[in-house]
Design a protein around this motif. Sequence first.
Motif, PDB file in Angstrom:
ATOM      1  N   GLU A  36      16.722   5.222  -2.917  1.00 34.78           N
ATOM      2  CA  GLU A  36      16.836   6.779  -3.204  1.00 34.78           C
ATOM      3  C   GLU A  36      15.282   7.132  -2.563  1.00 34.78           C
ATOM      4  O   GLU A  36      15.345   8.497  -1.806  1.00 34.78           O
ATOM      5  N   PHE A  37      13.929   6.803  -2.923  1.00 36.26           N
ATOM      6  CA  PHE A  37      13.016   7.225  -2.226  1.00 36.26           C
ATOM      7  C   PHE A  37      12.238   6.775  -0.864  1.00 36.26           C
ATOM      8  O   PHE A  37      11.253   7.682  -0.665  1.00 36.26           O
ATOM      9  N   LEU A  38      13.065   6.217  -1.177  1.00 35.81           N
ATOM     10  CA  LEU A  38      11.801   5.180   0.406  1.00 35.81           C
ATOM     11  C   LEU A  38      12.554   4.712   2.289  1.00 35.81           C
ATOM     12  O   LEU A  38      12.323   4.966   3.039  1.00 35.81           O
ATOM     13  N   LEU A  81       6.518   0.713  -8.205  1.00 31.71           N
ATOM     14  CA  LEU A  81       5.728   1.596  -8.182  1.00 31.71           C
ATOM     15  C   LEU A  81       5.329   3.374  -6.986  1.00 31.71           C
ATOM     16  O   LEU A  81       4.862   3.976  -7.470  1.00 31.71           O
ATOM     17  N   VAL A  82       6.105   2.091  -5.625  1.00 27.51           N
ATOM     18  CA  VAL A  82       6.192   3.516  -5.033  1.00 27.51           C
ATOM     19  C   VAL A  82       6.999   4.278  -5.054  1.00 27.51           C
ATOM     20  O   VAL A  82       6.952   5.434  -4.359  1.00 27.51           O
ATOM     21  N   GLY A  98       0.279   9.051 -15.627  1.00 26.43           N
ATOM     22  CA  GLY A  98       1.435  10.355 -14.338  1.00 26.43           C
ATOM     23  C   GLY A  98       1.214   8.882 -13.265  1.00 26.43           C
ATOM     24  O   GLY A  98       1.697   7.688 -13.498  1.00 26.43           O
ATOM     25  N   THR A  99       0.375   9.323 -11.634  1.00 27.64           N
ATOM     26  CA  THR A  99       0.656   8.296 -11.077  1.00 27.64           C
ATOM     27  C   THR A  99      -0.336   7.338 -11.195  1.00 27.64           C
ATOM     28  O   THR A  99      -0.324   6.455 -10.199  1.00 27.64           O
ATOM     29  N   LEU A 100      -1.580   7.841 -11.463  1.00 33.68           N
ATOM     30  CA  LEU A 100      -2.944   7.556 -11.032  1.00 33.68           C
ATOM     31  C   LEU A 100      -2.664   5.541 -11.809  1.00 33.68           C
ATOM     32  O   LEU A 100      -3.256   4.811 -10.593  1.00 33.68           O
ATOM     33  N   PHE A 101      -1.908   5.245 -12.787  1.00 36.59           N
ATOM     34  CA  PHE A 101      -2.091   3.309 -13.194  1.00 36.59           C
ATOM     35  C   PHE A 101      -0.975   2.744 -11.733  1.00 36.59           C
ATOM     36  O   PHE A 101      -1.251   1.712 -11.878  1.00 36.59           O
ATOM     37  N   SER A 102       0.105   3.609 -11.641  1.00 34.67           N
ATOM     38  CA  SER A 102       0.501   2.994 -10.584  1.00 34.67           C
ATOM     39  C   SER A 102       0.215   3.021  -9.235  1.00 34.67           C
ATOM     40  O   SER A 102      -0.289   1.528  -8.780  1.00 34.67           O
ATOM     41  N   TRP A 103      -0.787   3.544  -8.937  1.00 38.68           N
ATOM     42  CA  TRP A 103      -2.017   3.280  -7.618  1.00 38.68           C
ATOM     43  C   TRP A 103      -3.051   2.772  -8.210  1.00 38.68           C
ATOM     44  O   TRP A 103      -2.842   1.391  -7.063  1.00 38.68           O
ATOM     45  N   VAL A 104      -3.351   2.222  -8.752  1.00 37.21           N
ATOM     46  CA  VAL A 104      -3.686   0.728  -9.567  1.00 37.21           C
ATOM     47  C   VAL A 104      -3.327  -0.410  -9.954  1.00 37.21           C
ATOM     48  O   VAL A 104      -4.131  -1.503  -9.025  1.00 37.21           O
ATOM     49  N   LEU A 127      -0.832  -0.934  -7.961  1.00 36.17           N
ATOM     50  CA  LEU A 127      -0.588  -1.066  -6.475  1.00 36.17           C
ATOM     51  C   LEU A 127      -2.114  -1.986  -5.395  1.00 36.17           C
ATOM     52  O   LEU A 127      -1.750  -3.266  -4.977  1.00 36.17           O
ATOM     53  N   ALA A 128      -2.977  -1.882  -6.243  1.00 34.03           N
ATOM     54  CA  ALA A 128      -4.336  -1.964  -5.878  1.00 34.03           C
ATOM     55  C   ALA A 128      -4.370  -3.133  -5.539  1.00 34.03           C
ATOM     56  O   ALA A 128      -5.089  -4.814  -5.316  1.00 34.03           O
TER      57      ALA A 128
END
Length: 494
Positions: free
Chosen positions: A92-94, A387-388, A412-418, A420-421
């Motif tokens: 759906e999203f990617l 996460l993406v 929000g999306t902050l921890f998703s970026w963390v 992913l890193a």
Amino acid sequence: MTTRPAPPPLPAAPEEGYQRGLGGRQVQMIAIGGAIGVGLFMGAGANIAQAGPSIVLMYALAGLVIFFIMRALGELLLYRPVSGSFASYAREFLGPFYGYATGWTYWLMWVVTAMAELTAAAIYLHFWWSGIPQWAGALVFLVVLFCVNLISVRVFGEVEFWFSMVKVTAILGMILIGLGVLTLGFSDAGPTASPDNLWAHGGFFPHGVGSSLMTLQGVMFAYVAVELVGVTAGESADPRRILPRAINTLPWRIVIFYVGSLAVILAVVDWTEFSAGTSPFVHAFQKIGIPLAAGIVNFVVLTAALSSCNSGMYSTGRMLRGLAADRHAPRAFARLNARRAPAVGTAVSVAVMGVGVVLNYLVPQQAFGYVTSVATACGIWTWSVILVSHIRYRRAVADGLLPASAFPAPGGTLFSWVALAFLALVTALIAYGTETRVCLYVGALWAAGLGAGWQALKRRGAHLPDDRRAPHDRAEDPGPADGEGAGPAAAPAE
């Protein structure tokens, strides 16, 4: 991954043909059991030998990132709870390719994990009955668990509930006994049992921070399967109430079952006594001097292996059915039997698992390590897609294209970026390690196979949603099987 406008929300699929037979008690235990497996009972020995007491910090750090991933998944699940959620959200999203690749990769993760677990279970059986051939024990477990998965989802949930109950009870018992040793001193461990063991033998990082970080591949394998609660979404009796509760209890499960149990064991026994190939729990109980300790822990480890195999069969059948519903796998995989279980997809997965049992029997020492590293790499892909997808979903909500979820992830999306890193760091560490690097070679071959399969789908238009295919390209709805199961859910719109 190119940015594209988010699609409109998909129609809810409250049944998807499945039987919603998993209650809150069973989903909770499936979630708990997903966080306890052979990666802890057996894999922790090698990790302790490499990292020393700092392994406790590595499990805590990885557990925090896993919680970020699960909260991102939870927000997506409450936006649209479906079985086989990872591939559905990726599609759906990617885009359709990512849904296709995620579904098949998650299937591979569980198949290769089950290969190792079945062989391990057969080896554990030799503790009591050494005369039983290893292949025979593995075959019996394979057939029994296959039958359990075909009967009904309710039976699967009940079996997994009791498997998880054994693991949870054993871990709690080990922690209480260890605390008793530390406070009351009733064991053969004598005066050596002390919290000082966490820093007295070379410090908390005896081999340096770098050596501790190198254990993250093995640590992350221990957490593979915690996302299984997302696969149960389509068969939970009340997903909007049950799933948030199961996800929110993850932190205390990690603190108790991983951080707590390892901290207690390393306080009771000097970390230098542990080594790869042996269970730290068995060694600690032997050191404490509890009668029949080895037999008790062997039973628990056997249960953990069977639990993982049971979950693997459950998951692989659902993933293949989701792929078939999206026209990314043979249509036969979409059929349900009279008890609304994806019998064909599960049977194919079990057949592949059986090949793995043979391979693990022939080269048991090398195969297990290779298989766990491949499973970890597959898990990293799945978690990254979650996460993406979460980041893309949040962007669509902010643009007013999709409704907000009833279970928003904190930050929000902050921890998703963390997160992913962090997963990128683990991937780099896997590439750096000479023993774990083999999974990247396997990953390259797997990616090539997925690419070839995708090109074949494109040639016949099966990669497109139904409303964009030519009439002769559209797959027919396989319909119900045996008068009970429904056909696959409609393919998501682009």
